[in-house]
Design a protein around this motif. Structure first.
Motif, PDB file in Angstrom:
ATOM      1  N   LEU A   1       0.822  -1.204   0.000  1.00 41.96           N
ATOM      2  CA  LEU A   1       0.000   0.000   0.000  1.00 41.96           C
ATOM      3  C   LEU A   1       0.857   1.255   0.000  1.00 41.96           C
ATOM      4  N   ASP A   2       0.583   2.103  -0.969  1.00 38.62           N
ATOM      5  CA  ASP A   2       1.335   3.348  -1.100  1.00 38.62           C
ATOM      6  C   ASP A   2       0.364   4.533  -0.968  1.00 38.62           C
ATOM      7  N   GLY A   3       0.900   5.710  -0.964  1.00 43.09           N
ATOM      8  CA  GLY A   3       0.070   6.925  -0.934  1.00 43.09           C
ATOM      9  C   GLY A   3      -0.826   6.971   0.298  1.00 43.09           C
ATOM     10  N   ARG A   4      -2.088   7.304   0.067  1.00 39.45           N
ATOM     11  CA  ARG A   4      -3.060   7.326   1.171  1.00 39.45           C
ATOM     12  C   ARG A   4      -4.027   6.160   1.020  1.00 39.45           C
ATOM     13  N   SER A   5      -3.561   5.089   0.427  1.00 40.25           N
ATOM     14  CA  SER A   5      -4.462   3.973   0.148  1.00 40.25           C
ATOM     15  C   SER A   5      -4.800   3.206   1.420  1.00 40.25           C
ATOM     16  N   HIS A   6      -5.859   2.450   1.322  1.00 45.35           N
ATOM     17  CA  HIS A   6      -6.384   1.746   2.490  1.00 45.35           C
ATOM     18  C   HIS A   6      -6.735   0.318   2.097  1.00 45.35           C
ATOM     19  N   GLY A   7      -6.152  -0.630   2.771  1.00 42.63           N
ATOM     20  CA  GLY A   7      -6.465  -2.034   2.525  1.00 42.63           C
ATOM     21  C   GLY A   7      -7.199  -2.619   3.713  1.00 42.63           C
ATOM     22  N   VAL A   8      -8.134  -3.506   3.438  1.00 40.87           N
ATOM     23  CA  VAL A   8      -8.852  -4.201   4.502  1.00 40.87           C
ATOM     24  C   VAL A   8      -8.827  -5.690   4.187  1.00 40.87           C
ATOM     25  N   PHE A   9      -8.365  -6.456   5.142  1.00 41.09           N
ATOM     26  CA  PHE A   9      -8.443  -7.909   4.985  1.00 41.09           C
ATOM     27  C   PHE A   9      -9.088  -8.493   6.222  1.00 41.09           C
ATOM     28  N   ASN A  10     -10.139  -9.268   5.982  1.00 41.31           N
ATOM     29  CA  ASN A  10     -10.753 -10.003   7.075  1.00 41.31           C
ATOM     30  C   ASN A  10     -10.897 -11.435   6.622  1.00 41.31           C
ATOM     31  N   GLY A  11     -10.204 -12.325   7.272  1.00 44.00           N
ATOM     32  CA  GLY A  11     -10.254 -13.730   6.870  1.00 44.00           C
ATOM     33  C   GLY A  11     -10.791 -14.559   8.015  1.00 44.00           C
ATOM     34  N   LYS A  12     -11.932 -15.153   7.785  1.00 41.96           N
ATOM     35  CA  LYS A  12     -12.525 -15.934   8.862  1.00 41.96           C
ATOM     36  C   LYS A  12     -12.612 -17.396   8.451  1.00 41.96           C
ATOM     37  N   VAL A  13     -12.139 -18.247   9.346  1.00 37.05           N
ATOM     38  CA  VAL A  13     -12.247 -19.686   9.114  1.00 37.05           C
ATOM     39  C   VAL A  13     -13.067 -20.264  10.244  1.00 37.05           C
ATOM     40  N   ILE A  14     -14.083 -21.020   9.894  1.00 36.91           N
ATOM     41  CA  ILE A  14     -14.866 -21.696  10.929  1.00 36.91           C
ATOM     42  C   ILE A  14     -14.764 -23.199  10.726  1.00 36.91           C
ATOM     43  N   VAL A  15     -14.274 -23.871  11.762  1.00 36.15           N
ATOM     44  CA  VAL A  15     -14.191 -25.332  11.701  1.00 36.15           C
ATOM     45  C   VAL A  15     -15.384 -25.863  12.496  1.00 36.15           C
ATOM     46  N   HIS A  16     -16.329 -26.438  11.774  1.00 39.48           N
ATOM     47  CA  HIS A  16     -17.567 -26.859  12.406  1.00 39.48           C
ATOM     48  C   HIS A  16     -17.396 -28.184  13.144  1.00 39.48           C
ATOM     49  N   GLU A  17     -18.343 -28.430  14.007  1.00 38.15           N
ATOM     50  CA  GLU A  17     -18.383 -29.688  14.731  1.00 38.15           C
ATOM     51  C   GLU A  17     -18.355 -30.840  13.725  1.00 38.15           C
ATOM     52  N   GLY A  18     -17.556 -31.826  13.981  1.00 41.74           N
ATOM     53  CA  GLY A  18     -17.519 -32.980  13.073  1.00 41.74           C
ATOM     54  C   GLY A  18     -16.498 -32.857  11.973  1.00 41.74           C
ATOM     55  N   ALA A  19     -15.988 -31.641  11.751  1.00 41.07           N
ATOM     56  CA  ALA A  19     -14.994 -31.466  10.684  1.00 41.07           C
ATOM     57  C   ALA A  19     -13.617 -31.847  11.228  1.00 41.07           C
ATOM     58  N   ILE A  20     -13.489 -33.121  11.571  1.00 39.74           N
ATOM     59  CA  ILE A  20     -12.223 -33.579  12.162  1.00 39.74           C
ATOM     60  C   ILE A  20     -11.131 -33.596  11.104  1.00 39.74           C
ATOM     61  N   LYS A  21      -9.893 -33.612  11.585  1.00 34.65           N
ATOM     62  CA  LYS A  21      -8.715 -33.635  10.701  1.00 34.65           C
ATOM     63  C   LYS A  21      -8.708 -32.448   9.730  1.00 34.65           C
ATOM     64  N   THR A  22      -9.268 -31.355  10.164  1.00 37.94           N
ATOM     65  CA  THR A  22      -9.188 -30.138   9.357  1.00 37.94           C
ATOM     66  C   THR A  22      -7.758 -29.627   9.359  1.00 37.94           C
ATOM     67  N   ASP A  23      -7.319 -29.181   8.212  1.00 37.41           N
ATOM     68  CA  ASP A  23      -5.978 -28.604   8.114  1.00 37.41           C
ATOM     69  C   ASP A  23      -6.143 -27.224   7.481  1.00 37.41           C
ATOM     70  N   SER A  24      -5.916 -26.194   8.280  1.00 38.06           N
ATOM     71  CA  SER A  24      -6.170 -24.841   7.785  1.00 38.06           C
ATOM     72  C   SER A  24      -5.001 -23.915   8.095  1.00 38.06           C
ATOM     73  N   ASN A  25      -4.605 -23.162   7.108  1.00 35.36           N
ATOM     74  CA  ASN A  25      -3.496 -22.233   7.313  1.00 35.36           C
ATOM     75  C   ASN A  25      -3.793 -20.916   6.600  1.00 35.36           C
ATOM     76  N   MET A  26      -3.714 -19.840   7.350  1.00 35.53           N
ATOM     77  CA  MET A  26      -3.987 -18.535   6.757  1.00 35.53           C
ATOM     78  C   MET A  26      -2.855 -17.583   7.078  1.00 35.53           C
ATOM     79  N   SER A  27      -2.411 -16.859   6.085  1.00 38.38           N
ATOM     80  CA  SER A  27      -1.378 -15.872   6.360  1.00 38.38           C
ATOM     81  C   SER A  27      -1.630 -14.596   5.574  1.00 38.38           C
ATOM     82  N   ASN A  28      -1.475 -13.483   6.244  1.00 40.46           N
ATOM     83  CA  ASN A  28      -1.697 -12.186   5.616  1.00 40.46           C
ATOM     84  C   ASN A  28      -0.499 -11.293   5.903  1.00 40.46           C
ATOM     85  N   GLY A  29       0.151 -10.838   4.853  1.00 42.21           N
ATOM     86  CA  GLY A  29       1.314  -9.966   5.008  1.00 42.21           C
ATOM     87  C   GLY A  29       1.067  -8.628   4.333  1.00 42.21           C
TER      88      GLY A  29
END
Lengths: 248, 415
Positions: free
Chosen positions: B290-318
């Motif tokens: 982001l340069d100047g007066r710019s504005h970034g928005v990141f919202n990352g939501k992960v929901i692991v529900h009941e029963g979703a065993i062996k879920t493998d989730s990876n999130m990265s924001n730079g």
């Protein structure tokens, strides 16, 4: 070529180098040995121009110029090269692009034409052979996912391509098995020349069996304690660093 | 009233009921939707747009062109033997047996995460869109490149239905012909049957005064694989809601996002991944520069529900802020409702790495070029996963052009 005079350097207020003197002439190979924390890496980093070192007094002259006044890239253009102890991984930056940019920046600075892509690739392939670097490494990101040994080999490969006048090898031997050491040392030996100088920083005499130095210096407590020829390294190996301090 | 007319009327009624999101909605805290109110109404005209040489050139792909939200058949090139249809055409012929099926394409799923007034408006007002129905085991041999060209407000609605074991690569590209003030409102619905594979790219490169609101909603059956690349380069304001439902066991998604913003640009991605079945994998990599007066928005939501065993989730924001006036609001969120999972998420906001800078300079790269190079490399890493090299190099060039760069760096990367 390089004249270090009464160099005092502190890091975060702690005195590391305390009046170091060192003269290196073209055509010479020097080894700087010493215990951990003696200031060996500080010396090589200060010569290469890394930030974070406070030079409280003394001078470094390189080919008649005040080295400390030069930026790291200016030092590179003038022929100074540091083979890093811990080469950093740079994801997304292609190994060959980096070298091409480095070579051409230097040529531009020297008032030379840029190398054309074909000539450059010829040089690169030739130099890769010198250190037996797998050609697939050329198109990979700088050091990314390389093993410790591969990183060291890549450093010497870069040295071969950039063709420096003064090369500082900061513990290039550490992390190398005996076969890799032989290959890397063979590469370094091929880069020796009468208008070039090499400074090896090492803990071990082992490297000196492969790259024979003209001078061996013992650095401890921030100063060169003793200077000799190759036999000094053998003595050191036998008696340890305390022996040097006792037998100044 | 036909079922289709009724469905669209329902969507309009819904829109009138819920209206546009406001700052009071947690999900719209940073993005001001109110300023888009007057731009909602689509103007589906072709507006004398000459489209020669627009978009990604030299791309070996099937092609669908939409001009201000209308399918331009003459500019398109579609494969034979695969159902790729215009939504408007379908709508015209919606009589008899197909009526219900076609109406379904306009249904608003009010319970879907991140559903909002723009989505209801889209269902009510969409003028056209692509409807792809890929049969079981069918493989789209070339990518489908969907080029959206606009200089007026437009509303498009795509549906991609990918059969069992079927494979498709879909590239959506959004550009403007001038800097008119207008709003693009788009929805893409992607349904993957068992073991289907989709690579879906969205490149938003609209004009400076344009705004862009998008919804991408994905439903994945057993062992299907969905890869997303979202690139935000253009528009003054853009917002994307990316909603992935890992519905079938062993499904996997890989979401990549890149914003390169300058001036007063604003881009917002809200992503939501629902792990509803066991053994699913999700990967998410978002980066912003982001340069100047710019504005970034990141919202990352992960929901692991009941029963979703062996879920493998990876999130990265730079995020890298090149100017002290640039701003990023980032919020990775993880909700886990069972024990047997492997999840990681994190966000960084940072400067460039000093060690890397020194390394480059010690090899003769100028300080300025080294900074620019590392910034470019940071952005470029998100694009590594793109399989189409023509598209990737197009995006690289466009991103590079937006980043500050000296002649040194241009020479370096140019050859």
């Amino acid at each position: 070529m390089l004249e270090v005079k009464d160099l005092h350097v502190s890091v975060d207020g702690k005195k590391i180098l305390k009046g170091l003197n060192l003269t290196i002439n073209a055509g010479e190979v020097h080894a700087i040995m010493g215990p951990n924390g003696a200031g060996k890496s500080t010396l090589s980093n200060v010569i290469a121009g890394r930030d974070g070192y406070e030079i409280t007094s003394g001078s470094i002259t390189y080919k008649g110029d005040d080295l400390l006044e030069m930026s790291p890239e200016e030092r590179a253009w003038a022929g100074v090269f540091l083979a890093f102890q811990y080469p950093v991984e740079i994801p997304g930056v292609n190994n060959t692009y980096l070298l091409k940019a480095g070579v051409n920046a230097k040529r531009k600075h020297q008032g030379l034409e840029e190398l054309d892509a074909f000539d450059f690739m010829q040089t690169v392939k030739e130099k890769a052979k010198l250190v037996e670097l797998d050609p697939s490494f050329l198109s990979r990101s700088v050091n990314e996912g390389f093993s410790g040994g591969e990183k060291k080999r890549n450093e010497i490969f870069q040295m071969a391509v950039l063709d420096p006048a003064l090369a500082l090898l900061d513990e290039t031997d550490s992390g190398l098995d005996i076969d890799a050491l032989r290959i890397v040392a063979g590469g370094v030996n091929k880069l020796r020349g009468k208008d070039k100088a090499i400074v090896m920083i090492t803990h071990y005499q082992r490297l000196l069996d492969y790259i024979e130095p003209d001078f061996v210096h013992v650095l401890a407590d921030g100063v060169i304690q003793k200077t000799g020829d190759k036999s000094l390294a053998v003595e050191l190996e036998k008696h340890g660093y305390d022996w040097v301090k006792e037998n100044k | 009233m036909s079922v289709l007319t009724q469905t669209r009327q329902d969507a309009l009624n819904l829109f009138e009921k819920i209206g546009l999101p406001t700052g009071r909605d947690e999900d719209w805290k940073y993005t001001d939707a109110s300023r888009l109110k007057d731009l909602l109404q689509p103007t589906p005209t072709d507006a004398n747009i000459h489209i020669k040489d627009m978009g990604v050139t030299g791309l070996d792909a099937y092609r669908m062109v939409f001009i201000n939200g209308l399918f331009a058949e003459a500019e398109s090139n579609l494969p034979e033997g695969v159902s790729i249809l215009s939504l408007a055409e379908l709508e015209k012929n919606s009589t008899g047996e197909d009526a219900e099926g076609i109406a379904k394409l306009f249904t608003v799923d009010t319970k879907a995460p991140l559903m909002n007034g723009f989505n209801a408006w889209n269902a009510a007002k969409a003028s056209d869109g692509a409807v792809i129905i890929l049969a079981d085991n069918a493989i789209l041999t070339k990518p489908l490149y969907i080029l959206h060209i606009s200089n007026q407000s437009n509303v498009v609605r795509h549906s991609f239905m990918i059969g069992k074991h079927a494979e498709a690569q879909i590239i959506e590209h959004f550009i403007s012909t001038d800097d008119s003030k207008a709003l693009s409102n788009t929805c893409s619905f992607v349904a993957l049957k068992a073991e289907a594979r989709v690579e879906h790219t969205r490149i938003q490169q609209e004009g400076d005064k344009q705004s862009h609101v998008a919804r991408v909603q994905v439903k994945q059956c057993k062992k299907s694989s969905y890869q997303f690349h979202g690139v935000e380069l253009g528009a003054s304001l853009s917002r994307t809601d990316l909603v992935v439902n890992l519905h079938g066991e062993g499904a996997s998604c890989d979401l990549n996002g890149l914003f390169v913003l300058s001036g007063r640009q604003h881009a917002d991605h809200h992503t939501r991944i629902d792990h509803k079945a066991p053994h699913c994998t999700s990967r998410e990599l978002y980066r912003t520069v982001l340069d100047g007066r710019s504005h970034g928005v990141f919202n990352g939501k992960v929901i692991v529900h009941e029963g979703a065993i062996k879920t493998d989730s990876n999130m990265s924001n730079g995020n890298i802020l090149l100017s002290k006036n640039a701003e990023i609001d980032t919020k990775p969120e993880l909700e886990i409702y069972n024990d047997d999972v492997k999840c990681a998420h994190g966000a960084t906001i940072g400067q460039l790495d000093d060690k890397q800078l020194f390394y480059l300079r010690s090899r003769g790269i100028s300080a300025e070029a080294a900074q620019e190079l590392l910034t470019f490399a940071f952005a470029d890493e998100v694009l590594v996963a793109m399989s189409n090299q023509t598209v990737r190099s197009y995006v690289e060039k466009a991103a590079f052009a937006k980043l500050p760069h000296s002649d040194d760096l241009e020479e370096m990367l140019g050859s």
